[in-house]
Design a protein around this motif. Structure first.
Motif, short mmCIF file in Angstrom:
data_model
loop_
_atom_site.label_atom_id
_atom_site.label_comp_id
_atom_site.label_asym_id
_atom_site.label_seq_id
_atom_site.Cartn_x
_atom_site.Cartn_y
_atom_site.Cartn_z
N SER A 1 0.84 -1.21 0.00
CA SER A 1 0.00 0.00 0.00
C SER A 1 0.88 1.26 0.00
O SER A 1 0.56 2.24 -0.69
N ALA A 2 1.96 1.25 0.76
CA ALA A 2 2.86 2.40 0.76
C ALA A 2 3.54 2.56 -0.62
O ALA A 2 3.68 3.67 -1.13
N LEU A 3 3.92 1.43 -1.22
CA LEU A 3 4.54 1.49 -2.54
C LEU A 3 3.58 2.03 -3.59
O LEU A 3 3.95 2.87 -4.44
N VAL A 4 2.32 1.59 -3.51
CA VAL A 4 1.31 2.06 -4.45
C VAL A 4 1.01 3.54 -4.23
O VAL A 4 0.76 4.28 -5.19
N ASP A 5 1.06 3.99 -2.97
CA ASP A 5 0.80 5.40 -2.69
C ASP A 5 1.90 6.29 -3.25
O ASP A 5 1.63 7.42 -3.69
N PHE A 6 3.12 5.82 -3.25
CA PHE A 6 4.23 6.62 -3.78
C PHE A 6 4.33 6.53 -5.31
O PHE A 6 4.78 7.48 -5.94
N LEU A 7 3.90 5.40 -5.86
CA LEU A 7 4.00 5.19 -7.31
C LEU A 7 2.59 4.95 -7.85
O LEU A 7 2.08 3.82 -7.82
N ALA A 8 1.96 5.99 -8.33
CA ALA A 8 0.57 5.89 -8.81
C ALA A 8 0.41 4.92 -9.98
O ALA A 8 -0.56 4.17 -10.03
N PRO A 9 1.33 4.87 -10.96
CA PRO A 9 1.15 3.90 -12.05
C PRO A 9 1.15 2.45 -11.57
O PRO A 9 0.51 1.59 -12.19
N LEU A 10 1.85 2.18 -10.46
CA LEU A 10 1.87 0.83 -9.93
C LEU A 10 0.50 0.40 -9.44
O LEU A 10 0.15 -0.78 -9.50
N ARG A 11 -0.28 1.36 -8.98
CA ARG A 11 -1.64 1.03 -8.53
C ARG A 11 -2.48 0.51 -9.69
O ARG A 11 -3.21 -0.48 -9.55
N ARG A 12 -2.39 1.18 -10.83
CA ARG A 12 -3.17 0.73 -11.99
C ARG A 12 -2.68 -0.62 -12.51
O ARG A 12 -3.45 -1.37 -13.12
N ALA A 13 -1.42 -0.94 -12.24
CA ALA A 13 -0.89 -2.23 -12.71
C ALA A 13 -1.23 -3.37 -11.75
O ALA A 13 -1.51 -4.49 -12.19
N LEU A 14 -1.22 -3.09 -10.43
CA LEU A 14 -1.38 -4.16 -9.45
C LEU A 14 -2.83 -4.45 -9.08
O LEU A 14 -3.18 -5.60 -8.81
N PHE A 15 -3.66 -3.42 -9.06
CA PHE A 15 -5.02 -3.63 -8.54
C PHE A 15 -5.83 -4.64 -9.36
O PHE A 15 -6.56 -5.44 -8.76
N PRO A 16 -5.75 -4.65 -10.68
CA PRO A 16 -6.48 -5.71 -11.39
C PRO A 16 -6.03 -7.12 -11.01
O PRO A 16 -6.85 -8.04 -10.91
N LEU A 17 -4.72 -7.29 -10.80
CA LEU A 17 -4.22 -8.60 -10.39
C LEU A 17 -4.71 -8.97 -8.99
O LEU A 17 -5.07 -10.13 -8.72
N LEU A 18 -4.73 -7.99 -8.07
CA LEU A 18 -5.20 -8.25 -6.72
C LEU A 18 -6.69 -8.60 -6.71
O LEU A 18 -7.13 -9.49 -5.98
N ILE A 19 -7.45 -7.90 -7.51
CA ILE A 19 -8.88 -8.20 -7.60
C ILE A 19 -9.09 -9.60 -8.18
O ILE A 19 -9.95 -10.37 -7.72
N ALA A 20 -8.31 -9.95 -9.18
CA ALA A 20 -8.42 -11.29 -9.78
C ALA A 20 -8.06 -12.38 -8.78
O ALA A 20 -8.64 -13.47 -8.79
#
Length: 308
Positions: free
Chosen positions: A124-143
């Motif tokens: 969560s801290a990594l995603v907060d610092f790197l916004a593009p990482l959120r768009r890359a990781l969240f679909p995988l986490l939801i899956a």
């Protein structure tokens, strides 16, 4: 003399009585009057007060009572629906086996949840610092949350063996996502004014995260924590169902194969107690970590009492 004269029929000395009729009220007449006028405090009012204070406990006790009478008087065989008294009796008689199988489940639950907590905070801290990482990781986490645990558990056991590791991985898989999402949403809820003020004072990105974004995310985090912790024991038991030497899942499976629903329900009661204990621990940790939240609720309650 006043008493004897009054007994002989004298009325003028009745006013000289040292304890007049009006003065006897509080000690003699008033007490009995209040007692006679007050409503009777029977078992109904006592039950109402107790239900107002402990609604969940009384509802659970009523459920057990209905279950007990239904199992005893309904003509149902104990191999189909044992009474709560029989479940409690068998749990006590088999307490050694239950304790022996509870310890591996507790170990897997705590280890898996600790790994899930660390991974949720780090990502969560990594995603907060790197916004593009959120768009890359969240679909995988939801899956990952769409995968049925009943199907994925045997595969994890097949890949990683029958030891502690597959149980830790499955518990982390079940409990990781709610905490991750709660933390990310909590970071996003930080007041922009506070972040701007800290930036104007010379605070860097990490300083702003530590002083503003992380405290703002705490209420969201503990909400996700309470949700996740209720699934931790279930995840460990599912992992034991898939393959283990000991554990509550193995104990339930063995009791089911031996047509012992009383022992199955005893193990279920132990797992429920573990879940409630973990949930209560999460509430205690939240109160210790966020004392200002309880103080704010107390101030609001006092203000509402003054207005009323």
């Amino acid at each position: 003399m006043a008493v004897s004269f009054d007994l002989l029929g004298g009325g003028e000395n009745s006013a000289s009585d040292p304890i007049p009729e009006e003065g006897r009220g509080p000690s003699a007449i008033g007490e009995s009057g209040r007692d006679s006028q007050s409503p009777p405090q029977g078992w109904r009012s006592a039950f109402t007060r107790a239900f107002a204070r402990f609604p969940a406990a009384l509802a659970f006790a009523l459920l057990l009572l209905v279950w007990e009478f239904y199992a005893r008087l309904g003509g149902i065989a104990p191999t189909v629906l044992p009474a709560p008294s029989r479940v409690l009796e068998q749990a006590w008689e088999n307490r050694a086996a239950l304790a022996e199988n509870t310890l591996p489940t507790i170990r897997a639950t705590l280890a898996g949840f600790a790994c899930s907590l660390i991974a949720a905070f780090a990502l969560s801290a990594l995603v907060d610092f790197l916004a593009p990482l959120r768009r890359a990781l969240f679909p995988l986490l939801i899956a990952s949350q769409t995968l049925p645990l009943v199907a994925i558990a045997p595969l994890v056991v097949l890949w990683f063996g029958f030891g502690l590791l597959p149980k830790i991985l499955l518990v982390a898989l079940v409990t990781f996502f709610p905490m991750m999402v709660a933390l990310v949403e909590g970071y996003a809820a930080t007041s922009a004014e506070i972040s701007q003020m800290l930036a104007a004072m010379g605070a860097g990105r990490w300083r702003i995260f530590w002083l503003a974004r992380l405290p703002s995310a705490l209420p969201y985090f503990f909400a996700g924590l309470r949700i996740s912790i209720t699934y931790a024991v279930v995840g460990a038991i599912f992992a034991e169902y898939a393959g283990a030497a000991k554990g509550l899942g193995i104990y339930m499976l063995s009791a089911k194969n031996n047509f012992r629903p009383d022992l199955v329900l005893a193990a279920v009661a132990v797992s429920s107690a573990l879940t409630l204990a973990l949930f209560g621990l999460a509430v205690v940790v939240q109160r210790l970590a966020m004392p200002w939240e309880r103080a704010g609720r107390d101030r609001k309650a006092e203000a509402s009492e003054r207005r009323s």
